[in-house]
Enzyme design. Structure first.
Site, PDB file in Angstrom:
ATOM      1  N   SER A   1       7.887   4.800  -4.805  1.00 22.92           N
ATOM      2  CA  SER A   1       7.630   6.061  -5.503  1.00 22.92           C
ATOM      3  C   SER A   1       8.080   6.065  -6.957  1.00 22.92           C
ATOM      4  O   SER A   1       8.243   7.141  -7.538  1.00 22.92           O
ATOM      5  CB  SER A   1       8.281   7.231  -4.749  1.00 22.92           C
ATOM      6  OG  SER A   1       7.791   7.267  -3.427  1.00 22.92           O
TER       7      SER A   1
ATOM      8  N   ALA B   1       6.613  -1.810  -4.622  1.00 28.99           N
ATOM      9  CA  ALA B   1       6.738  -1.105  -3.338  1.00 28.99           C
ATOM     10  C   ALA B   1       5.697   0.005  -3.191  1.00 28.99           C
ATOM     11  O   ALA B   1       4.899   0.243  -4.084  1.00 28.99           O
ATOM     12  CB  ALA B   1       8.142  -0.531  -3.213  1.00 28.99           C
ATOM     13  N   HIS B   2       5.744   0.672  -2.062  1.00 29.66           N
ATOM     14  CA  HIS B   2       4.747   1.703  -1.746  1.00 29.66           C
ATOM     15  C   HIS B   2       4.848   2.917  -2.672  1.00 29.66           C
ATOM     16  O   HIS B   2       5.918   3.304  -3.093  1.00 29.66           O
ATOM     17  CB  HIS B   2       4.818   2.135  -0.286  1.00 29.66           C
ATOM     18  CG  HIS B   2       6.160   2.588   0.187  1.00 29.66           C
ATOM     19  ND1 HIS B   2       6.384   2.995   1.475  1.00 29.66           N
ATOM     20  CD2 HIS B   2       7.351   2.682  -0.427  1.00 29.66           C
ATOM     21  CE1 HIS B   2       7.642   3.324   1.613  1.00 29.66           C
ATOM     22  NE2 HIS B   2       8.246   3.141   0.493  1.00 29.66           N
ATOM     23  N   ASN B   3       3.673   3.472  -2.963  1.00 34.59           N
ATOM     24  CA  ASN B   3       3.560   4.707  -3.751  1.00 34.59           C
ATOM     25  C   ASN B   3       3.976   4.535  -5.206  1.00 34.59           C
ATOM     26  O   ASN B   3       4.096   5.535  -5.922  1.00 34.59           O
ATOM     27  CB  ASN B   3       4.388   5.840  -3.120  1.00 34.59           C
ATOM     28  CG  ASN B   3       4.037   6.074  -1.666  1.00 34.59           C
ATOM     29  OD1 ASN B   3       2.887   5.944  -1.274  1.00 34.59           O
ATOM     30  ND2 ASN B   3       5.024   6.390  -0.853  1.00 34.59           N
TER      31      ASN B   3
ATOM     32  N   ARG C   1       0.845  -1.181   0.000  1.00 32.58           N
ATOM     33  CA  ARG C   1       0.000   0.000   0.000  1.00 32.58           C
ATOM     34  C   ARG C   1       0.893   1.248   0.000  1.00 32.58           C
ATOM     35  O   ARG C   1       2.096   1.165   0.261  1.00 32.58           O
ATOM     36  CB  ARG C   1      -0.911   0.006   1.210  1.00 32.58           C
ATOM     37  CG  ARG C   1      -0.169   0.175   2.528  1.00 32.58           C
ATOM     38  CD  ARG C   1      -1.091  -0.004   3.741  1.00 32.58           C
ATOM     39  NE  ARG C   1      -2.391   0.518   3.491  1.00 32.58           N
ATOM     40  CZ  ARG C   1      -3.494  -0.254   3.358  1.00 32.58           C
ATOM     41  NH1 ARG C   1      -3.413  -1.557   3.540  1.00 32.58           N
ATOM     42  NH2 ARG C   1      -4.644   0.289   3.103  1.00 32.58           N
TER      43      ARG C   1
END
Lengths: 338, 338, 338
Positions: B254, B234-236, B213
């Site tokens: 990101s 991974a996140h973002n 998330r």
């Protein structure tokens, strides 16, 4: 078990106190007076002299002054055999846990053990003495042979076939759809993944590894092949017998691998590669799509090349700054000469 | 289904025996008299002449003397379509298995199927005809759209949102905490991982892959994107539409990825990288943190560079021993000249 | 919670409207009037001026004209602390779900939560307030400390020991058999995997990662170490305290890692490597079997070398075509001279 009984079990002879009671196995440095251990090689043998171990398996033709030992042709192998009786795995009670969901149309052999929450779908078959741990899922018409162990949360998709004495660790997935699409009209269309998957006898597969079913053909992992954790085996791959594939290696679609092949960790094999018998590939090596790797080769790097070539290139790479300096020097001299 | 019926279904015309009964699909070399197969390209077409197949999909404008064929603009795509009716997946009975645990505060659409041991928490929503297999976990307020399939043991963390016609294979995890810490006072403090995760329509994700998330933002996987087994998102991360990401690839936090991007297996993308539309990255390639990869580039190696640069460097690397020898030769000559 | 209350909780002072009500946390660019956010560094601070955030944590000694701010020594760390009260995780009700299977011979501390379908075997122990989510498996005599969270489908093999305040994400496997065989008589014989595995306090492990038990010794992950998704930790590995290991990294058998070590994603560490305190290894780096990496080194590439060496070699590699051209030039001149 007494030292003399262990020696008899191993068809070997002991030196020292044959009546000593041994209750378990341990590593050389951790072994206590009721432990069996083993020593191979000069360094291990010298450490063995001061080990606290009750009994030490040593190579035939060596001795350890003042210690209780059993001399065998292959100490580590003898240790494996002795451990199988000194430290047997705890077999869970056979029988089907009350919370397991077993289709009345599944067929289970004698002494099968099915853990809590496990699911066995219609038409699935499980051989004698096989243990399906908690949460294992066996899809429709999937088959598992005899004396196999499927650890918790293993998922076996429909129609996958798993042999005898196979070990699948927690989270392994066998028979999921391969990764195949046809790009047309601006998007990817899923190609049918209808093929089979066969895991032959005595294969072991590590935790959370994944083995896809064939698209139209069959994915095969040959007898005695050992696969580590988090390994990916794509659709239509055929792996031979007695291979060893270390963790996080990925084998792309339609790759053919011979017998006795060894791969380090994080190796990547491109699509349709053919790897002949006895090949060894170092960790993180990469074989490009479509390549053929000849029998017995030892490869390294990406793109993988013979180990000696890799080493030589690497050595030259290290000397590049020096080479560049020498070229500059030559240019200067040349200029002076003119 | 008869050959003439298949031809009609594909809006195409057949040659040969239109009344022949076809009962399934198979690969060219394995097909029998009641199988449909396909052939594209000169080599496949020549093998097709001697195939045992009952009917062969061939490209418009080609023919196979004496064989029953259907000519179509894109045989592989037509094969996918025909397979969808000749070899449909077996849909499990809809309904909620007695052992499933469904919160009374969850909302399920019509004809939803929930397998044994599946868990659907409070506030979760599942769209019409979606199948949640055995052991699937849907956390609080998680959403899954219509006609999606979640295979056994898929875990969806709270509040994750999954679209329509999505396929998640066994062991996939969606919405786990991203990997973010702040180092202070001699240890790592966990940064809040409170963000969302959105899997858009027609995404497929392979076995045991993981999608974190967002930390404060949202992780997004765009419509039609296909992700293989054991991939890490991974996140973002924001991935565009219709991308293809092969097994064991890892996308760091990101990262932004455009549409129609293709990545081989075991690719690694560093944090905050931006990859524009249509980029292709070869297997095991690595993109360093923060880089921007321009539209349409084809990259290779670590650090990844354009394919032609990689090839040229590799060729020169192979010739390094020769170059070094020539420099030695020049030095010798120079010395002789003096 | 009011701004002045948050400031007091952080032992800090605010500027602006202390009575403003804050209901959650958000990223700088997404924050609204009832959100707390943070800004560190010149760029973030300048974006912060125009943020819609109700309150901004800023570094001591800075100010944001006309905004409500709280000045703290370390804004990101203060944000973590504030988030822990403004956006606490939703704790599930404690208690044992009716579908969980808990051995009467297991020992559970007060306020333990056990999700649906979770299995706790004979002799297992779970500390106070620990949450075992749906489908978690705790094998015989496995231990989990206090205040830990095991997310859905985590599998803990028998006798594994997990500390306090540990977080294991969905699909993690702890304690599976290591990958060890002895090749003899034409096949691989499984070496006993009887050792232990210890996960110390405050470790976090990401989704679908795998940690093998020791063969005869013990696998240890030290206090405060953070491990990302899909990471492989082999048997007998010893990892120190407060390390950070990014996704898809693989650590081979018997590796020793010190404290405060940082590894990027997809790193591969060969067997018996020793890595001293404070080492940093870049993504996709590979350390060859048996190497020792000295304290504080920063390594890159495969085989891994110091970052500055890697950069220099890479620069020279880029200039190789030019170097080759210059050698050709010298050869031509030399020929002309003769």
């Amino acid at each position: 078990m007494r030292v003399d009984e262990i020696a008899r079990f191993l068809n070997a002879s002991f030196t020292g106190d044959g009546s000593r009671e041994i209750r378990g196995v341990a590593a050389l440095d951790a072994a206590g007076p009721d432990h069996l251990t083993f020593a191979e090689g000069a360094r291990a043998l010298s450490r063995a002299s001061s080990s606290g171990s009750g009994c030490i398996l040593i190579p035939l033709g060596t001795e350890l002054e003042g210690r209780t030992t059993i001399a065998v042709p292959h100490p580590k192998l003898a240790f494996i055999r002795a451990a199988s009786i000194l430290a047997p795995g705890v077999a869970p009670p056979s029988g089907i846990h009350a919370t397991a969901v077993v289709s009345p149309e599944a067929r289970l052999g004698p002494e099968v053990s099915v853990g809590s929450g496990a699911v066995i779908e219609r038409g699935a078959r499980v051989g004698a003495r096989t243990r399906l741990a908690a949460g294992v899922f066996l899809g429709e018409e999937a088959e598992v042979g005899e004396d196999s162990v499927l650890h918790p949360r293993v998922t076996v998709y429909p129609r996958a076939r798993i042999g005898n004495r196979v070990i699948l660790h927690a989270g392994v997935v066998v028979g999921s759809d391969g990764f195949g699409y046809v790009f047309a009209e601006g998007r990817h269309h899923k190609f049918p993944q209808l093929g089979g998957v066969i895991i032959e006898d005595e294969v072991e597969i590590g935790s959370n590894s994944t083995v896809d079913r064939g698209s139209l053909g069959t994915t095969v992992i040959g007898e005695g092949t050992k696969i580590d954790n988090l390994v990916q085996i794509a659709h239509n791959v055929r792996i031979g017998r007695h291979c060893v594939i270390a963790a996080q290696t990925g084998i792309s679609g339609s790759v053919e691998i011979g017998d006795f092949v060894v791969m380090g960790g994080q190796v990547g094999i491109g699509e349709r590669v053919r790897i002949e018998d006895g090949v060894r590939i170092g960790g993180q090596g990469g074989i490009l799509t479509g390549k053929i790797v000849r029998k017995g080769a030892t490869l390294w790097g990406t793109p993988a090349r013979p180990l000696e070539v890799f080493k030589r290139q690497y050595a030259y790479l290290n000397r590049l700054p020096d080479l560049a300096r020498r070229v500059r020097e030559l240019e200067k001299q040349m200029l002076n000469d003119e």
